[in-house]
Design a protein around this motif. Structure first.
Motif, PDB file in Angstrom:
ATOM      1  N   GLY A  19       0.905  -1.219   0.153  1.00  0.00           N
ATOM      2  CA  GLY A  19       0.019   0.005  -0.067  1.00  0.00           C
ATOM      3  C   GLY A  19       0.737   1.396  -0.047  1.00  0.00           C
ATOM      4  N   ILE A  20       0.357   2.293  -0.570  1.00  0.00           N
ATOM      5  CA  ILE A  20       1.145   3.528  -0.774  1.00  0.00           C
ATOM      6  C   ILE A  20       0.008   4.724  -0.582  1.00  0.00           C
ATOM      7  N   MET A  21       0.289   5.689   0.312  1.00  0.00           N
ATOM      8  CA  MET A  21      -0.704   6.657   0.638  1.00  0.00           C
ATOM      9  C   MET A  21      -0.141   7.948   0.117  1.00  0.00           C
ATOM     10  N   TYR A  22      -0.968   8.815  -0.466  1.00  0.00           N
ATOM     11  CA  TYR A  22      -0.724   9.936  -1.199  1.00  0.00           C
ATOM     12  C   TYR A  22      -1.441  11.012  -0.450  1.00  0.00           C
ATOM     13  N   ALA A  23      -0.893  12.307  -0.289  1.00  0.00           N
ATOM     14  CA  ALA A  23      -1.903  13.257   0.325  1.00  0.00           C
ATOM     15  C   ALA A  23      -1.359  14.292  -0.564  1.00  0.00           C
ATOM     16  N   GLN A  24      -2.400  15.435  -1.000  1.00  0.00           N
ATOM     17  CA  GLN A  24      -2.122  16.397  -1.843  1.00  0.00           C
ATOM     18  C   GLN A  24      -2.963  17.723  -1.565  1.00  0.00           C
ATOM     19  N   ILE A  25      -2.360  18.921  -1.388  1.00  0.00           N
ATOM     20  CA  ILE A  25      -3.047  20.061  -1.441  1.00  0.00           C
ATOM     21  C   ILE A  25      -3.122  20.907  -2.366  1.00  0.00           C
ATOM     22  N   GLY A  26      -4.387  21.481  -2.995  1.00  0.00           N
ATOM     23  CA  GLY A  26      -4.564  21.789  -4.366  1.00  0.00           C
ATOM     24  C   GLY A  26      -5.019  23.201  -4.193  1.00  0.00           C
ATOM     25  N   VAL A  27      -5.074  23.992  -5.394  1.00  0.00           N
ATOM     26  CA  VAL A  27      -5.931  25.203  -5.290  1.00  0.00           C
ATOM     27  C   VAL A  27      -6.404  25.397  -6.814  1.00  0.00           C
ATOM     28  N   ASP A  28      -7.610  25.695  -6.948  1.00  0.00           N
ATOM     29  CA  ASP A  28      -8.433  25.833  -8.231  1.00  0.00           C
ATOM     30  C   ASP A  28      -8.184  27.308  -8.697  1.00  0.00           C
ATOM     31  N   SER A  29      -7.827  27.284 -10.061  1.00  0.00           N
ATOM     32  CA  SER A  29      -7.196  28.494 -10.418  1.00  0.00           C
ATOM     33  C   SER A  29      -8.428  29.382 -10.876  1.00  0.00           C
ATOM     34  N   ASP A  30      -9.783  28.915 -10.873  1.00  0.00           N
ATOM     35  CA  ASP A  30     -10.784  29.620 -11.247  1.00  0.00           C
ATOM     36  C   ASP A  30     -11.498  30.145 -10.068  1.00  0.00           C
ATOM     37  N   LEU A  32     -10.141  29.730  -6.760  1.00  0.00           N
ATOM     38  CA  LEU A  32      -8.987  30.047  -5.714  1.00  0.00           C
ATOM     39  C   LEU A  32      -9.454  29.329  -4.514  1.00  0.00           C
ATOM     40  N   LYS A  33     -10.179  28.308  -4.570  1.00  0.00           N
ATOM     41  CA  LYS A  33     -10.615  27.430  -3.445  1.00  0.00           C
ATOM     42  C   LYS A  33      -9.411  26.439  -3.227  1.00  0.00           C
ATOM     43  N   SER A  34      -9.335  25.983  -1.770  1.00  0.00           N
ATOM     44  CA  SER A  34      -8.329  24.929  -1.569  1.00  0.00           C
ATOM     45  C   SER A  34      -8.843  23.524  -1.383  1.00  0.00           C
ATOM     46  N   SER A  35      -8.349  22.721  -1.580  1.00  0.00           N
ATOM     47  CA  SER A  35      -8.738  21.307  -1.734  1.00  0.00           C
ATOM     48  C   SER A  35      -7.724  20.374  -0.877  1.00  0.00           C
ATOM     49  N   PHE A  36      -8.088  19.355  -0.293  1.00  0.00           N
ATOM     50  CA  PHE A  36      -7.205  18.213   0.243  1.00  0.00           C
ATOM     51  C   PHE A  36      -7.426  16.936  -0.114  1.00  0.00           C
ATOM     52  N   ARG A  37      -6.586  16.193  -0.736  1.00  0.00           N
ATOM     53  CA  ARG A  37      -6.839  14.755  -1.480  1.00  0.00           C
ATOM     54  C   ARG A  37      -6.148  13.962  -0.589  1.00  0.00           C
ATOM     55  N   LEU A  38      -6.608  12.818  -0.248  1.00  0.00           N
ATOM     56  CA  LEU A  38      -5.848  11.535   0.205  1.00  0.00           C
ATOM     57  C   LEU A  38      -6.325  10.258  -0.773  1.00  0.00           C
ATOM     58  N   SER A  39      -5.374   9.511  -0.987  1.00  0.00           N
ATOM     59  CA  SER A  39      -5.642   8.228  -1.827  1.00  0.00           C
ATOM     60  C   SER A  39      -4.592   7.124  -1.150  1.00  0.00           C
ATOM     61  N   GLN A  40      -5.071   6.137  -1.217  1.00  0.00           N
ATOM     62  CA  GLN A  40      -4.448   5.117  -0.734  1.00  0.00           C
ATOM     63  C   GLN A  40      -4.668   3.857  -1.782  1.00  0.00           C
ATOM     64  N   LYS A  41      -3.433   3.509  -2.216  1.00  0.00           N
ATOM     65  CA  LYS A  41      -3.177   2.485  -3.199  1.00  0.00           C
ATOM     66  C   LYS A  41      -2.860   1.096  -2.541  1.00  0.00           C
ATOM     67  N   ILE A  42      -3.614   0.256  -2.806  1.00  0.00           N
ATOM     68  CA  ILE A  42      -3.194  -1.272  -2.569  1.00  0.00           C
ATOM     69  C   ILE A  42      -2.978  -2.162  -3.534  1.00  0.00           C
ATOM     70  N   SER A  43      -1.962  -2.684  -3.847  1.00  0.00           N
ATOM     71  CA  SER A  43      -1.413  -3.556  -4.666  1.00  0.00           C
ATOM     72  C   SER A  43      -2.193  -4.882  -4.759  1.00  0.00           C
ATOM     73  N   PHE A  56     -11.543  16.558   0.057  1.00  0.00           N
ATOM     74  CA  PHE A  56     -12.291  17.435   1.005  1.00  0.00           C
ATOM     75  C   PHE A  56     -11.850  18.865   0.641  1.00  0.00           C
ATOM     76  N   THR A  57     -12.961  19.773   0.672  1.00  0.00           N
ATOM     77  CA  THR A  57     -13.011  21.137   0.629  1.00  0.00           C
ATOM     78  C   THR A  57     -13.725  22.012   1.549  1.00  0.00           C
ATOM     79  N   GLU A  58     -13.511  23.229   1.598  1.00  0.00           N
ATOM     80  CA  GLU A  58     -13.996  24.078   2.451  1.00  0.00           C
ATOM     81  C   GLU A  58     -15.594  24.183   2.429  1.00  0.00           C
ATOM     82  N   GLN A  59     -16.095  24.274   1.131  1.00  0.00           N
ATOM     83  CA  GLN A  59     -17.439  24.430   0.725  1.00  0.00           C
ATOM     84  C   GLN A  59     -18.238  23.124   0.531  1.00  0.00           C
ATOM     85  N   ASP A  60     -17.561  22.194  -0.075  1.00  0.00           N
ATOM     86  CA  ASP A  60     -18.375  21.019  -0.536  1.00  0.00           C
ATOM     87  C   ASP A  60     -18.343  19.696   0.360  1.00  0.00           C
TER      88      ASP A  60
END
Length: 186
Positions: A19-30, A32-43, A56-60
């Motif tokens: 298993g490999i876990m990734y975390a990512q913080i992103g910003v939408d260019s249109d 300017l809302k931030s988001s947080f992504r998590l993904s767990q990959k299991i072979s 996960f976002t602040e608004q949705d």
């Protein structure tokens, strides 16, 4: 080959990464809302993975999905085929996709990539006859710089989406990605 990917040859058998876990913080260019992504990959096997994903976002409300991906590489052809089945829990949406990539080497670090993807919505909530296939293609030029740092490579892609006037550029250093296009999105 993807980072942390496991390769298996006839002379060498490796145990798949569990298993490999990734975390990512992103910003939408249109927006300017931030988001947080998590993904767990299991072979599940050397070329089959199960992936759990959360956005996960602040608004949705949170979005979650489960995905199974199977990858095949045809040696000496530069052809890679991926099949994927994805269930988006929050939308009650089941999608299937097939992705084909043909890589044509120009030199050791530069490739011309031809990509085709077909995606079909198989089931969506209570809707009947929700099957709606979509197809898209891309042509891109890819350049890799090896050992930019002691542990990382850098790749730049410039391409176009077939059937549209969209031109994009992506610069990637392992899991850090900057992407922009001629429409002003980044």
């Amino acid at each position: 080959m993807e980072p942390n990917a496991v390769s298996v040859s006839s002379s060498e058998k490796k145990t798949p990464v569990k298993g490999i876990m990734y975390a990512q913080i992103g910003v939408d260019s249109d927006t300017l809302k931030s988001s947080f992504r998590l993904s767990q990959k299991i072979s599940l096997a050397s070329n089959t993975n199960l992936k759990l994903f959360g956005l996960f976002t602040e608004q949705d409300p949170p979005r979650c999905r489960v995905q199974v991906t199977h990858k095949e590489y045809i040696p000496n052809s530069g052809l890679r085929i991926n099949g994927r089945m994805r269930y988006e829990i929050s939308k009650h949406l089941l999608k299937a996709s097939v992705y084909v990539k043909k890589k044509v080497a120009i030199n050791d670090t530069t490739n011309l990539n031809l990509k085709l993807e077909g995606v079909g919505r198989i089931f969506e909530g209570e809707k009947k006859d929700a099957f709606s296939p979509e197809f898209n293609g891309k042509v891109e030029l890819s350049k890799t710089w090896l050992n930019v740092t002691s542990t990382q490579d850098c790749r730049m892609r410039i391409g176009t989406v077939l059937g549209s006037d969209k031109v994009y550029m992506q610069v990637r250093e392992n899991h850090v990605v900057l992407e922009c296009d001629n429409k002003g999105s980044w």
